[in-house]
Design an enzyme around this catalytic site. Structure first.
Site, short mmCIF file in Angstrom:
data_model
loop_
_atom_site.label_atom_id
_atom_site.label_comp_id
_atom_site.label_asym_id
_atom_site.label_seq_id
_atom_site.Cartn_x
_atom_site.Cartn_y
_atom_site.Cartn_z
CE LYS A 63 9.04 -47.92 15.20
NZ LYS A 63 10.22 -47.22 14.73
CB SER A 88 13.95 -56.26 8.80
OG SER A 88 13.77 -55.20 7.91
CD GLU A 214 7.53 -36.52 6.16
OE1 GLU A 214 6.79 -37.50 6.05
OE2 GLU A 214 7.48 -35.54 5.40
N GLY A 218 11.53 -38.41 1.39
CA GLY A 218 10.20 -38.99 1.61
C GLY A 218 9.31 -38.07 2.41
CG ASP A 220 5.08 -39.96 3.67
OD1 ASP A 220 6.31 -40.07 3.77
OD2 ASP A 220 4.28 -40.33 4.55
CB SER A 314 13.49 -41.60 17.52
OG SER A 314 14.23 -41.43 16.34
C1 LIG Z 1 10.33 -46.19 13.88
C2 LIG Z 1 11.31 -45.11 14.10
C3 LIG Z 1 11.02 -43.76 13.80
C4 LIG Z 1 9.71 -43.35 13.18
O1 LIG Z 1 8.65 -43.56 14.07
P1 LIG Z 1 7.13 -43.57 13.59
O2 LIG Z 1 6.37 -43.86 14.82
O3 LIG Z 1 6.99 -44.63 12.55
O4 LIG Z 1 6.86 -42.23 13.02
C5 LIG Z 1 11.95 -42.81 14.11
N1 LIG Z 1 13.15 -43.13 14.64
C6 LIG Z 1 13.48 -44.40 14.93
C7 LIG Z 1 14.81 -44.67 15.52
C8 LIG Z 1 12.56 -45.44 14.67
O5 LIG Z 1 12.90 -46.71 14.96
#
Ligand SMILES: *Cc1c(COP(=O)(O)O)cnc(C)c1O
Length: 330
Positions: A63, A88, A214, A218, A220, A314
């Site tokens: 992020k 949060s 996903e 969820g 979606d 991620s």
């Molecule tokens: C926000 C997040 C996601 C999902 O990312 P999106 O861009 O909302 O699809 C996946 N893994 C982690 C660790 C995140 O913080």
């Protein structure tokens, strides 16, 4: 940016050129995270797996890329008036950190009962925290009001062109480093990471299949892809707290609908097994949401024998007590 026509005339959908611009803006601030490999993982999948370790990114998740890019793209006037986010989770920390580094004031709208550790971390990044009551107040309305009062810029967690472009830099780095792929697998919440990754994969590895993952509770995104329009669901319950959104973003879907080959789901139990694998075998901590893509491959949801596969890890933000509770509850 490409202005899409008709119904979504106001959408500015980013292109790969925006991902390249984001790469320039974030270089020197975001880490170029390592690409990890494991012979054990390759043997499990009978494939060549390349893990992009965004759990080792600044502030612990990808992020930071999108948040930093969104702040860097602001003009002088907007920089002075600051940025606002409601979250949060990882986006709030990332925006607070990215804003501080660029000398831009940040306000984070957080529930009064947010975990103490998250409040402390956000304060440590120098952000102002605006508390709200999650049972009686609407955080989006509060954030919009705050932004309007201060002429500040609201930076949403995924439904935003510069955020998507920034998130796309992780897949860009991955493909540059390891070469073309047959498949890239990406965690999916609101679709910032998946849409950004799709822009990079299409440009740099045109034959590569793009798949989102996903939580099963969820799906979606899966429903939306099948229906050809954004489907909204009630807030799902899953340990993948970074992916419990009710719907993908409009900018995100505009990219996903014509680039993504499939969206699959994994269970919470499969996420826990994957966290265990990373800790035991690869000596890394990956948070539940961060395991979505890897779980689909390592738990056999997606077959990829004989392929070269890029997997986005991620994020790594999970406190040790939660980590321990999840791994010991068999
Ligand atoms: C926000 C997040 C996601 C999902 O990312 P999106 O861009 O909302 O699809 C996946 N893994 C982690 C660790 C995140 O913080």
């Amino acid at each position: 940016m490409i202005d899409t026509s008709s119904a979504s005339a106001s959408l500015k959908v980013p292109t790969f050129a925006d991902v390249e611009a984001a790469r320039e803006r974030i270089s020197g601030a975001a880490h170029r995270t390592p690409v990890l490999t494991s012979r054990t993982a390759d043997a499990m999948a009978e494939a060549s797996l390349f893990f992009k370790a965004e759990n080792l990114q600044r502030a612990g998740a990808f992020k930071f890329r999108g948040a930093y890019n969104a702040v860097a793209a602001l003009d002088e006037f907007s920089r002075r008036n600051g940025v606002v986010a409601f979250s949060s989770g990882n986006h709030a920390q990332a925006l607070a950190d990215a804003a501080r580094l660029q000398g831009v004031p940040a306000t984070i709208v957080m529930p009064k009962d947010a975990p103490e550790i998250k409040i402390a971390a956000t304060k440590a990044y120098g952000a102002e925290i605006h508390f709200y009551d999650r049972y009686t107040e609407d955080r989006e309305a509060i954030s919009r009001r705050l932004a309007a009062e201060r002429s500040a810029t609201l930076v949403p967690p995924f439904d935003h062109p510069e955020v998507i472009a920034g998130q796309g830099t992780a897949a860009l780095e991955l493909i540059e480093e390891v070469g073309e792929l047959d498949l890239i697998v990406v965690p999916l919440g609101g679709g910032g990471l998946l849409a950004g990754s799709a822009l990079s994969a299409r440009a740099l590895s045109p034959a590569c299949k793009i798949v989102g993952v996903e939580p099963e509770a969820g799906n979606d995104g899966q429903q939306s892809l099948r229906k050809g329009e954004v489907v909204r669901i009630p807030a799902p319950k899953s340990i993948a707290d970074g992916a419990i959104v009710t719907h993908v973003g409009d900018h995100n879907f505009a990219i996903l609908k014509h680039t993504v080959h499939d969206i699959v789901t994994v269970t919470d139990a499969q996420l826990v097994e994957t966290m265990r694998f990373f800790a035991e075998r690869m000596k890394i901590i990956v948070e539940p949401t961060g395991c979505l893509a890897a779980a689909a491959i390592l738990q056999g949801v997606l077959r990829c024998a004989g392929s070269r596969v890029g997997i986005l890890l991620s994020g790594g933000n999970v406190d040790l007590k939660t980590f321990n509770d999840l791994l010991s509850a068999r």
